[in-house]
Write an enzyme that holds these catalytic residues in place. Sequence first.
Site, PDB file in Angstrom:
ATOM      1  N   ASN A 283       0.917  -1.088  -0.207  1.00  0.00           N
ATOM      2  CA  ASN A 283       0.112   0.103   0.130  1.00  0.00           C
ATOM      3  C   ASN A 283       0.904   1.369   0.001  1.00  0.00           C
ATOM      4  OD1 ASN A 283       0.842   0.472   2.394  1.00  0.00           O
ATOM      5  ND2 ASN A 283      -1.121  -0.388   3.388  1.00  0.00           N
ATOM      6  N   CYS A 346      -8.079  -2.604  -6.553  1.00  0.00           N
ATOM      7  CA  CYS A 346      -7.086  -2.542  -5.379  1.00  0.00           C
ATOM      8  C   CYS A 346      -8.344  -2.304  -4.246  1.00  0.00           C
ATOM      9  CB  CYS A 346      -5.910  -1.777  -5.517  1.00  0.00           C
ATOM     10  SG  CYS A 346      -6.280   0.084  -5.952  1.00  0.00           S
ATOM     11  N   SER A 347      -7.938  -1.320  -3.581  1.00  0.00           N
ATOM     12  CA  SER A 347      -9.012  -0.880  -2.502  1.00  0.00           C
ATOM     13  C   SER A 347     -10.007   0.084  -3.302  1.00  0.00           C
ATOM     14  CB  SER A 347      -8.168  -0.360  -1.125  1.00  0.00           C
ATOM     15  OG  SER A 347      -7.191  -1.198  -0.641  1.00  0.00           O
ATOM     16  N   ASP A 348      -9.301   1.342  -3.307  1.00  0.00           N
ATOM     17  CA  ASP A 348     -10.180   2.308  -3.937  1.00  0.00           C
ATOM     18  C   ASP A 348     -10.034   2.445  -5.496  1.00  0.00           C
ATOM     19  OD1 ASP A 348     -11.201   3.167  -1.533  1.00  0.00           O
ATOM     20  OD2 ASP A 348      -9.540   4.167  -0.960  1.00  0.00           O
ATOM     21  N   TRP A 350      -7.644   3.850  -7.434  1.00  0.00           N
ATOM     22  CA  TRP A 350      -6.957   4.860  -8.032  1.00  0.00           C
ATOM     23  C   TRP A 350      -5.516   4.952  -7.859  1.00  0.00           C
ATOM     24  CZ3 TRP A 350     -11.084   7.983  -4.490  1.00  0.00           C
ATOM     25  CH2 TRP A 350     -10.669   7.805  -3.114  1.00  0.00           C
ATOM     26  N   ASP A 351      -5.126   3.936  -7.091  1.00  0.00           N
ATOM     27  CA  ASP A 351      -3.519   3.838  -6.955  1.00  0.00           C
ATOM     28  C   ASP A 351      -3.051   2.860  -7.814  1.00  0.00           C
ATOM     29  OD1 ASP A 351      -3.225   6.448  -5.479  1.00  0.00           O
ATOM     30  OD2 ASP A 351      -3.757   5.433  -3.549  1.00  0.00           O
ATOM     31  N   ARG A 392      -1.704  12.763  -3.161  1.00  0.00           N
ATOM     32  CA  ARG A 392      -0.577  11.999  -3.191  1.00  0.00           C
ATOM     33  C   ARG A 392       0.941  12.767  -3.260  1.00  0.00           C
ATOM     34  NH1 ARG A 392      -3.259   9.215  -1.136  1.00  0.00           N
ATOM     35  NH2 ARG A 392      -4.589   7.316  -2.278  1.00  0.00           N
TER      36      ARG A 392
END
Lengths: 668, 694
Positions: A283, A346-348, A350-351, A392
């Site tokens: 992460n 992934c989680s959201d 966007w990364d 970020r």
Amino acid sequence: MVLVVVWELIEKPAENVENVRLVDRISSKKAALGTLYLTATHVIFVENAPDARKETWILHSQISTIEKQATTATGCPLLIRCKNFQTVQLIIPQERDCHDVYISLIRLARPVKYEELYCFSFNPKLDKEEREQGWLLIDLSEEYKRMGLPNNYWQLSDVNRDYRVCDSYPTELYVPKSATAHIIVGSSKFRSRRRFPALSYYCKDNHASICRSSQPLSGFSARCLEDEQMLQAIRKANPESDFIYVVDTRPKLNAMANRAAGKGYENEDNYSNIKFQFIGIENIHVMRNSLQKMLEVCELKSPLMSDFLWGLENSGWLRHIKAIMDAGIFIAKAVSEEGASVLVHCSDGWDRTAQVCSVASLLLDSHYRTLKGFMVLIEKDWISFGHKFNHRYGNLDGDPKEISPVIDQFIECVWQLMEQFPCAFEFNERFLIHIQHHIYSCQFGNFLCNSQKERRELKIQERTYSLWDHLWKNRADYLNPLFRADHSQTQGTLHLPTTPCNFMYKFWSGMYNRFEKGMQPRQSVTDYLMAVKEETQQLEEELEALEERLEKIQKVQLNCTKVKSKQSEPSKYSGFSTSDNSTANTPQDYSGNMKSFPSRSPSQGDEDSALILTQDNLKSSDPDLSANSDQESGVEDLSCRSPSGGECAPSEDSGKDRDSDEAVFLTA
Amino acid sequence: MWWGGRGQSFNITPPKEEPEMGSIQGSRMPESRSNQLGRCLASGCLPGEQILAWAPGVRKGLEPELPGTLICTNLRVTFQPCGWQRSQGTPLSSEYDFALVNIGRLEAVSGLSRVQLLRAGSLLKFIPEEILIHGRDFRLLRVGFEAGGLEPQAFQVTTTIVQATAQSSQAHQYSGITLSKAGQSSGPRKLLIPLLETSEDWEAERKKQGARGWRVSTVNDRFDIATSLPRYVLVPNRTLDSEVRRAFGHFHQGRGPRLSWHHPGGSDLLRCGGFYTASDPSKEDIRTMESMLQAGHSDVVLVDTSDELPSLTDVQLAHLRLRALCLPDSSVAEDKWLSALEGTRWLDYVRSCLRKASDISVLVTSRVRSVVLQEHGDRDLNGLLSSLVQLLLAPEARTLLGFQSLVQREWVAAGHPFLTRLWGTGANEEAPVFLLFIDCVWQLLQQFPAEFEFSEFFLLALHDSVRVPDTLTFLRDSPWERGKQSGQFNYTQVYTPGYPQPPAENSINQQLSVWDWGLRYSNEQILQFHNPGYDPEHCSDSWIPRQQSYFMVPGPPNSVWLFSRGALTPLNQLCPWRDSLSLLAVSSRWLPRPAISTESLADQEWGLPSHWGACPLPPGLLLPGYLGPQIRLWRRCYLRGRPEVQMGLTALTISGLQDELSHLQELLRKWTPRLSPEDHSKKRDPNTILSQAC
């Protein structure tokens, strides 16, 4: 040249601080004495040396940390670390001055409003029309058209009009034709931040696609019919494949931990015909710490072999790069070799999802390996899909835990690929470095805010300029001389070995040590190649001109023999002589170009926004300066002479002389 | 062209112990194909070479997979691709040949799991599907065998390779390929690498360096002072041969101080062995020794070259570790690769060599003085540092010709024990110092890509040459042994391949040297030895004689320094013997050592960080970077056995563009004369434009 400085924004009008020392990183003995200026946008250090007033310019938005160190006999040291990996140590004689500078910089480096950012004051002297044109250079609807969309399987959905479904998604999204608005909205309710599955890349050759979303809110047992239907729709949009991959880019442990919070990952029992796959990319917090560790290695004064190699390994940075590459390779293989569609999250979403989708697209489609294609790729997978640039990269003062080098890692992945496929990319390393620089510089509006919605609200396109336009205009600086559009490597998918070894990935000195001139090779092969290439082009043109002339001469001779008995027609000869004039120009143009080449040495590219500022000033020295400057009050004439006629980036000037000398001989 | 003639024929002297495997040949080979194929294969053989076994196979690992034949002879293992014809002029192949002595490890593979490591005397336990031949030069040959009736052949060729490798492990039995009388080609004019076997060569070298205070001494003409020294040495003008003879006796193995290189600014770079402390020189001898070391300068710096540098054992160990690490199946976990690389210490040794060389070149250029490289044996690190210093200081040494001459002078003629160091003669003194040097040069090439006329490919060729027993250059320990081999000492003065030989020497076969690249490299490959990024114009600009002694000032009179741990320490006296018992004197001679200085010598001298490369450097001087991140692993060399790592490394290069450019120039030239003369009056001649541009 006149430097226009606006003091208004500085709370305490920090007078110039004199007798400041700029410490050489390697040799403590050697420190340059000079004057420090704080402007509204830059920190500028001007060396006192009488012959060459070397300057170091630092944009406030580039400042990552400022550290006031313990006062010594010589003064009070101030350490400034930048987001573009420059580190500057200043010694200010008076503790008080140092404190003032420190306080001012802390304020200046952490703006609280978007309006304080450089892009709102930056003016490259383009008129409104040019600015608008600049924003039109990269057009995502064109890009989807290029992919072959819309077609029988995919359509443009207006479900997110006015950001009604998902505020971090763009309004224009491609979804499977069979996915009704009901299904989409239902699915979005079952996904984190309502980021439902949408198309990222479509491979028209085999109908396989890459879709992206956030994690499902599955918890331990929750199901959502619409979400299951959504995945079915994606599968059906690829009639040749009877399954889709669902790639969760997180480590399995992280994904499982999310289940306790009502999130998680797709259960293979609930979704028919999916193949589920974890790819453990860590992460943002792990990545931030890893970069920190690597930068500590880069900051070592005189690193020994062991310091460097151990430090690099312990930072884990290259291992993380490999994880991202592995994910990209996995997806590219699924699409190109198995013809299967892939849903990535992934989680959201966007990364890691942005990283992985863009790496996969880059591997799959040679268009993204061109200059313009690469801009499109970033526009598509990062900007439009709501990568949180502001959080970020800490453009505005915010939660430091949100900061993480996500796009830096993607940019490095591209560089690693370029190292392995030197002929496959139209652009060069400098292009990547400059993009990285401008993600942090806030000089252009492209990377502002966290989503398309926010950018539209701020009317970014009406108030700022586009980086893509700027890069495109200077594209000659960014071309890779080894690029071969017709090379087998260049076309189609880039094939990497199934399990690339860790040591395929190298430390990117050109990025992380780029302000350590001594760390770089003294001579740039790329620049040499560009010179040769330019020369080749000149010769080609010359050849063409000569051929043309020859043809004409032959024609004339032919005519002469034909009309020998008659008097020669003057018109023919006059026509010939004009063409002669035009070709006679060629050699002059030619030598002129060759002379201009040395200015394009790497140290002199527009590394820094400062260049633009100075160029700006170059132009603004003409009379209409006052007309253009609406902040005339509080304008101070700093009369900083820009180094060597404003052709080089002042922040990287140290040790430049030799470099430019070397660039000169290349043309000799 | 300097790389040897075409159309020569070669004789090979087979190893002294004739392999007794000739009987295998033919007897077990399938008759059906052997006749035709056998003849075809034999045509590529060197005289004296015998084919022992062969089997059809497919070369794997590298793209594209090549079908062909794996052949084992009494000299080499070679993979001959289908349809590939060995060129007459290039009897060996750098790509497909593996000298038996180069084979470091043999593995036979069957299926996915059966792997047998084959050592001397191993019995092959199964029919191999694949054979892996690991070269000691980091190359890997992977050949898969065909199924379908040919398994016996696969088995046989594998067994034969094991036996042949075992029998050929002694490199000293090779005496290289010689050029036969027939070799007379009238090729283009040849550039010559002086082999420095004659006094004329040395005289020419002395003149080229402009070393006026020096002369060529013939004192070692009969190798009676030292067998490891060349027959001719450069000594100060004023020293008589008798004095030289006596003085040299007080140095380890007679290796007294000699000129390595004369800097145009006035300094001299000398090298010598350690003082032979057990000897008891007269006062007069000491005076001679001192004046030889001073070489007419008032300022002398003694550099202990083994100080801070790896020992021979260190180098050998590091190289072995590096080789193990670079094997495709090395057991190092992926995320431990960097620390494992560090653990080999190889890069750190490269780093320390560069740092030391950088410091020495600062010593040479910062003052007019005599800089003496002193190493106990004077045959390893002295050569490495002396060559590196010259590469850093002399643009001449960075040319193809100059670099080869440099290696010939500082390594081959100076008696670097190649045989002992590279082939291990059992004395346990194996240490690839020369390969360490090549790595250092590669680092310089990375850091200064426009300063060198030769390319990475050339360095690779030189690197690989040490594992091919084709010429005596790297097969013997000293000029004396090389001379012994070729029968007599008064052979041709300058080696001229294909040159009509004088009648007196007609009977002797011309000895080839490693510089005859035509033996193993085709013309196309040799063209790649050139670095297209090199710009000689640049060098001539910065290296004109009139800039001599531009700023170089002589040091204070009678100053004697020891350079150690990155700093200069004053010395009481040059030689350790004077006035007292030797042992005591030795200890008092060395003053307490200073702590290691973190700042480079360049920084101390000129106030600049050495790697910064800023302005006021003396012309021609390159100061290399030697910080951790600046030292890179030579992937194209060491990771050749791992083709997956080689992606991108073999892609189109700079030379491709160069070709394109020259092609266009050619076209342009063709067109130019066809223009009518009247055009020339109106515009500049394209040829002048070209010559200006190129």
